[in-house]
Design a protein around this motif. Structure first.
Motif, short mmCIF file in Angstrom:
data_model
loop_
_atom_site.label_atom_id
_atom_site.label_comp_id
_atom_site.label_asym_id
_atom_site.label_seq_id
_atom_site.Cartn_x
_atom_site.Cartn_y
_atom_site.Cartn_z
N ALA A 96 45.13 43.50 -6.65
CA ALA A 96 45.05 42.28 -5.92
C ALA A 96 45.25 42.56 -4.32
N ASN A 97 44.28 42.23 -3.58
CA ASN A 97 44.16 42.20 -2.10
C ASN A 97 44.46 43.74 -1.66
N TYR A 98 43.65 44.53 -2.47
CA TYR A 98 43.43 46.09 -2.38
C TYR A 98 42.08 46.53 -2.10
N LYS A 99 41.84 47.50 -1.21
CA LYS A 99 40.45 47.70 -1.21
C LYS A 99 40.60 49.52 -0.88
N LEU A 100 39.68 50.17 -1.65
CA LEU A 100 39.81 51.71 -1.52
C LEU A 100 38.19 51.92 -1.45
N ASP A 101 37.87 52.21 -0.37
CA ASP A 101 36.53 52.75 -0.21
C ASP A 101 36.14 53.84 -0.65
N GLY A 102 34.93 53.76 -1.36
CA GLY A 102 34.35 55.18 -1.46
C GLY A 102 34.80 56.20 -2.85
N SER A 103 34.37 57.37 -2.80
CA SER A 103 34.99 58.28 -3.87
C SER A 103 36.02 59.04 -3.28
N ILE A 104 37.08 59.06 -4.13
CA ILE A 104 38.48 59.92 -3.49
C ILE A 104 38.62 60.92 -4.42
N LEU A 105 38.52 62.07 -3.74
CA LEU A 105 38.74 63.35 -4.54
C LEU A 105 39.82 64.09 -4.05
N THR A 106 40.75 64.75 -4.93
CA THR A 106 41.88 65.23 -4.27
C THR A 106 42.07 66.72 -4.42
N GLY A 107 43.30 67.24 -4.24
CA GLY A 107 43.66 68.73 -4.24
C GLY A 107 43.11 69.18 -5.34
N LEU A 108 43.36 68.75 -6.57
CA LEU A 108 42.86 69.32 -7.61
C LEU A 108 41.24 69.57 -7.89
N SER A 109 40.63 68.45 -7.43
CA SER A 109 39.28 68.63 -7.16
C SER A 109 38.54 69.79 -6.18
N ILE A 110 39.31 69.88 -5.18
CA ILE A 110 39.05 71.06 -4.27
C ILE A 110 39.12 72.37 -4.90
N VAL B 92 35.64 61.47 0.03
CA VAL B 92 36.70 62.13 0.92
C VAL B 92 37.41 63.05 0.09
N TYR B 93 37.66 64.41 0.31
CA TYR B 93 38.43 65.37 -0.21
C TYR B 93 39.94 65.42 0.42
N LEU B 94 40.89 64.97 -0.36
CA LEU B 94 42.25 64.91 0.43
C LEU B 94 42.81 66.40 0.02
#
Length: 385
Positions: free
Chosen positions: A232-246, A87-89
């Motif tokens: 702890a008790n945390y899940k972050l699915d996949g590749s996270i790309l952000t505004g600077l990546s955009i 995802v690109y945020l």
């Protein structure tokens, strides 16, 4: 009699290994010769994000082919592939405009992507800050790998099922064309014979061809990355790309508004100075890898990049990451830097010495995503099969 191979690949990283993979798939007798006990450079010093979405149209095609290859191998042998998307945020209206334009380009390329609303992003990604995200662009077909596992598992698969001969702890110091093909010599005075040789050992091909290396347009990039303690008790699915990546990735260069948006950026900002764009990826142990930065030097001056980790850069990346995602902990357990070689004016460095020695390196940050697809085409070209 010395063993004679159809192909010797010098360099056991992802680019070399996938050249060997496709040669083996064509029924050729192949050896990979690696100078170390195991590959330990760019191939394992990265995020493990396989993101064709970030590439221009040419390399997106290679990346999409790579996705198919990774998934085919994973269906037979666990090489750590997880299909959980990228995802690109977007953090402001300019970035929203860019992801909307890229979504239209993807439709034309027949590559699936889904625009997400702010609310959908917040629901999908735990801890994502409401004051950061405006919208997202999701690519469901993309995968992640564990970079410190994948290459070894891939080579194990190739040895067991495809007949790869993997020769490690063997530094190649000479490579010469002969009437019969190519003779390769190691630092231990071992001789190997092949019809063709492909050299895929990053910037280290300067050992074999120093004049060619120093006259090339290769530059070396140093990237800093960090890894938190397990969350702890945390899940972050996949590749996270952000505004600077955009604002950085080549795919967005093809967007109609990209040039005008880039022209308004602050050239003196810290993210520009250090080449920072913020990425997140959760590893299998629950930790989160974040980064990264980019500092460059020409091939001739690559030693100037030094071996230190710049804490100002690391602290800046953590500071920016905290503006994007609230993780349970930002306590860092590992910090490291990786290096990769790339070309200033070309996609990849390719040079043929005589008829049968092919230097293929300088793939830059495209290696994990593009190597499998690019190598498939390249083997067909080199062997005319």
């Amino acid at each position: 009699m010395k063993t004679r191979y159809d192909l010797i690949v010098v360099g056991g990283g992802v680019l070399g290994t996938f050249h060997a993979y496709h040669a083996l798939k064509k029924g050729l007798k192949v050896a990979v010769i690696e100078k170390d006990k195991m590959p330990k450079s760019a191939t394992i010093q990265n995020f493990g994000q396989v993101v064709p979405s970030g590439m221009d149209s040419k390399w997106q095609a290679y990346g999409r082919e790579s996705l198919l290859i990774y998934k085919e191998i994973q269906s037979q042998f666990d090489i750590s592939i997880r299909q959980n998307g990228s995802v690109y945020l977007a953090s402001n209206e300019e970035e929203v405009q860019l992801i909307e334009e890229l979504a239209e380009i993807n439709k034309g390329n027949d590559y699936q992507s889904n625009l997400l609303t702010k609310e959908e992003c917040l629901s999908k990604y735990q801890g994502l800050r409401s004051d950061y995200v405006k919208a997202g662009l999701f690519f469901p077909d993309e995968v992640t790998v564990e970079p410190r596992t994948m290459i070894y598992r891939l080579q194990e698969y190739m040895q067991q099922f495809l007949g790869l001969e993997l020769i490690t702890n063997t530094a190649i110091v000479n490579c010469e064309n002969t009437d019969a093909g190519v003779t390769v010599e190691s630092a231990a005075n071992e001789t190997f014979l092949a019809k063709k040789v492909i050299i895929c050992n990053g910037s280290e091909f300067k050992t074999l061809y120093p004049d060619l290396f120093f006259k090339s347009d290769i530059e070396v990039s140093k990237l800093q990355m960090l890894q938190t303690k397990p969350q702890a008790n945390y899940k972050l699915d996949g590749s996270i790309l952000t505004g600077l990546s955009i604002r950085r990735y080549e795919a967005f260069y093809e967007c109609p508004s990209f040039k005008a948006i880039k022209a308004k950026e602050d050239a003196d900002s810290l993210e520009k100075k250090w080449g920072v764009h913020i990425l997140f990826k959760q590893a299998m142990d629950g930790s989160v890898i974040l980064g990264d930065s980019h500092q460059y030097a020409t091939a001739a001056n690559s030693d100037d990049l030094g071996f230190n980790l710049d804490m100002d850069i690391d602290n800046f990346m953590i500071q920016e990451a905290k503006k994007i995602i609230d993780l349970p902990t930002y306590e860092i357990q590992n910090r490291w830097f990786g290096t990769y070689s790339q070309c200033k004016t070309k996609d990849v460095f390719e040079h043929t010495v005589g008829d049968n020695i092919h230097i293929i390196t300088g793939i830059g940050g495209k290696g994990m995503t593009g190597s499998a697809g690019f190598s498939k085409e390249n083997i067909t070209k080199i062997f005319n099969v």
